[in-house]
Design a protein around this motif. Structure first.
Motif, PDB file in Angstrom:
ATOM      1  N   GLU B 118      66.789  26.759  23.324  1.00 33.17           N
ATOM      2  CA  GLU B 118      66.234  27.894  24.517  1.00 33.17           C
ATOM      3  C   GLU B 118      67.381  28.501  25.127  1.00 33.17           C
ATOM      4  O   GLU B 118      67.132  29.743  25.962  1.00 33.17           O
ATOM      5  CB  GLU B 118      65.396  27.152  25.654  1.00 33.17           C
ATOM      6  CG  GLU B 118      64.110  26.829  25.235  1.00 33.17           C
ATOM      7  CD  GLU B 118      63.542  25.699  26.534  1.00 33.17           C
ATOM      8  OE1 GLU B 118      63.807  26.063  27.726  1.00 33.17           O
ATOM      9  OE2 GLU B 118      62.699  24.995  26.255  1.00 33.17           O
ATOM     10  N   GLN B 119      68.471  28.182  24.875  1.00 34.39           N
ATOM     11  CA  GLN B 119      69.834  28.798  25.482  1.00 34.39           C
ATOM     12  C   GLN B 119      69.737  28.533  27.180  1.00 34.39           C
ATOM     13  O   GLN B 119      70.152  29.575  27.863  1.00 34.39           O
ATOM     14  CB  GLN B 119      70.035  30.185  25.199  1.00 34.39           C
ATOM     15  CG  GLN B 119      70.068  30.211  23.702  1.00 34.39           C
ATOM     16  CD  GLN B 119      71.051  31.216  23.134  1.00 34.39           C
ATOM     17  OE1 GLN B 119      71.297  32.289  23.926  1.00 34.39           O
ATOM     18  NE2 GLN B 119      71.173  31.553  22.001  1.00 34.39           N
ATOM     19  N   ASN B 120      69.206  27.384  27.596  1.00 34.86           N
ATOM     20  CA  ASN B 120      69.105  27.294  29.045  1.00 34.86           C
ATOM     21  C   ASN B 120      70.339  26.362  29.633  1.00 34.86           C
ATOM     22  O   ASN B 120      70.184  25.458  29.518  1.00 34.86           O
ATOM     23  CB  ASN B 120      67.740  26.447  29.198  1.00 34.86           C
ATOM     24  CG  ASN B 120      67.469  26.340  30.594  1.00 34.86           C
ATOM     25  OD1 ASN B 120      68.238  26.406  31.588  1.00 34.86           O
ATOM     26  ND2 ASN B 120      66.076  25.934  31.035  1.00 34.86           N
ATOM     27  N   VAL B 121      70.944  27.265  30.120  1.00 43.05           N
ATOM     28  CA  VAL B 121      72.285  26.837  30.535  1.00 43.05           C
ATOM     29  C   VAL B 121      72.297  25.430  31.508  1.00 43.05           C
ATOM     30  O   VAL B 121      72.816  24.460  31.323  1.00 43.05           O
ATOM     31  CB  VAL B 121      73.376  27.713  31.581  1.00 43.05           C
ATOM     32  CG1 VAL B 121      74.609  27.050  31.703  1.00 43.05           C
ATOM     33  CG2 VAL B 121      73.379  28.972  30.481  1.00 43.05           C
ATOM     34  N   ASP B 122      71.477  25.748  32.596  1.00 41.87           N
ATOM     35  CA  ASP B 122      71.182  24.586  33.786  1.00 41.87           C
ATOM     36  C   ASP B 122      70.768  23.413  33.079  1.00 41.87           C
ATOM     37  O   ASP B 122      71.290  22.352  33.291  1.00 41.87           O
ATOM     38  CB  ASP B 122      70.295  25.166  35.023  1.00 41.87           C
ATOM     39  CG  ASP B 122      71.089  26.162  35.610  1.00 41.87           C
ATOM     40  OD1 ASP B 122      70.289  27.081  36.492  1.00 41.87           O
ATOM     41  OD2 ASP B 122      72.133  26.356  35.870  1.00 41.87           O
TER      42      ASP B 122
END
Lengths: 209, 166
Positions: B118-122
């Motif tokens: 998802e390329q969700n950094v957090d």
């Protein structure tokens, strides 16, 4: 760098020939595990960490020019003391050359008749079919266990002391089978649906002295 | 300390590695253990001809994991995060933890990978913390277990037989 290990089997007929497996895996832990599994199954094991190293070991890769060397492997086996490779077991997912790429290269080389087994931690049916169609003899799911080595027994010729030290009592049965071809389904079914832990007998640990 | 006492400590340590009992929610008897049956497979592969096998594999796992965790920390610290690289490292860690039976580390990696996708950094940063936590928990317990085994053997005793219904 190829790491070799060998188990000494004192055979009644004085034969020192061991079934030699070339193990290819970029994971140091998986190489160690595979080496041990094969050693307890009385095989000689050579471990390499990539497809390139495997090709080099088999004399198929010219170091200087990095091209496929189509000449007979026997010319190159001398620096490995003529040790024959009887089977190749390779991980699927590796940086650079994948296990599938390695399989295809082997099948297009003088080593094409050597059985190749592919291993993967991911149960992807299309991947499994692709590898089997590409000429792999077996596709095993990681993490590997002794019972997986039992599946390979049909490929081991009948050495006097070549038996699996594991729980297998079916080794004899397997050796008697003429049909060495496994149905795709039996491979992809294995562990695909089961999230269950192994059967109870596996949970008994050996006494350590 | 007499051998029997150390053996009992070993049994308790083994149990705590495989079975985690919830004290907060009494209706949920067991949670996911730190180790699964694959660890027992490793023990089965150890014998007189290779008495240090488990210690060796576990040591390799510690080295490999710490290297991967450092790489992951570094990769997620970049201004432009290369999620493919992050995913590749997590995939490796998932593989090695699975091979030794470190179940919770493996499962934390599985969750981590979905956030990489998802390329969700957090979420990735939270997952990294989670993986680190699980890793250090299992590392501590394994070090304790292997230390006890060394003591037992050193005192001339033998590692108890245990039957675990997992």
């Amino acid at each position: 760098m190829a790491v070799e290990s060998e188990v000494v089997v004192v055979g009644g007929r004085g034969e020192k020939e061991h079934f030699h497996v070339l193990a290819v895996d970029d994971s140091v832990i998986d190489r160690k595990l595979l080496e041990r599994l094969l050693t307890v199954s009385s095989c000689k094991v050579t471990c390499v960490d990539s497809g390139d190293q495997a090709l080099k070991y088999l004399g198929l890769l010219d170091d200087l020019h990095n091209t496929i060397n189509a000449s007979s492997p026997s010319l190159h086996s001398s620096h490995h003391e003529g040790t024959k490779v009887n089977m190749i077991m390779t991980d699927y997912c590796m940086p650079g050359m994948s296990g599938y790429d390695l399989l295809k290269r082997l099948k297009g080389s003088p080593w094409k008749d050597i059985p190749v087994v592919i291993m993967s931690s991911e149960n992807v049916p299309s991947r499994i079919s692709m590898c089997l169609e590409g000429g792999a003899e077996e596709f095993l799911l990681k993490p590997l266990q002794l019972s997986d080595l039992e599946k390979l027994q049909p490929y081991f010729p009948k050495f006097p002391d070549n038996s699996c030290e594991g729980e297998s009592t079916s080794a004899d049965e397997d050796n008697d089978q003429d049909n060495n071809h496994y149905n795709c389904n039996s491979i992809s079914k294995r562990k695909a649906t089961s999230a269950e832990p192994r059967e109870k007998s596996r949970s008994k640990m050996k006494e350590y002295n | 300390m007499e051998v029997g006492q150390i053996q009992r400590q070993w049994v308790d340590c083994m149990k705590s590695l495989f079975i985690e009992v919830s004290t907060l929610l009494p209706t949920i008897k067991t949670l996911e253990g730190f180790l699964d049956a694959q660890f027992l497979q490793l023990k089965q592969l150890q014998d007189e001809t290779n008495p240090e096998f488990v210690v060796e594999v576990v040591s390799l796992f510690f080295e490999d994991s710490e290297r991967l965790l450092a790489d992951l920390t570094n990769a997620l610290d970049q201004k432009a995060i290369d999620f493919k690289k992050v995913d590749a490292h997590v995939h490796q860690l998932k593989g090695s933890s699975s091979s030794i039976g470190a179940q919770r580390v493996k499962n934390a990696c599985i969750a981590f990978r979905s956030f990489c996708e998802e390329q969700n950094v957090d979420a990735c940063l939270r997952c990294l913390q989670q993986v680190k936590q699980e890793y250090f928990l299992v590392k501590t317990k394994l070090e304790t277990l292997l230390g006890l085994e060394q003591q037992i053997v050193g005192a001339g005793g033998s590692i108890p037989m245990m039957e675990l219904s997992l």
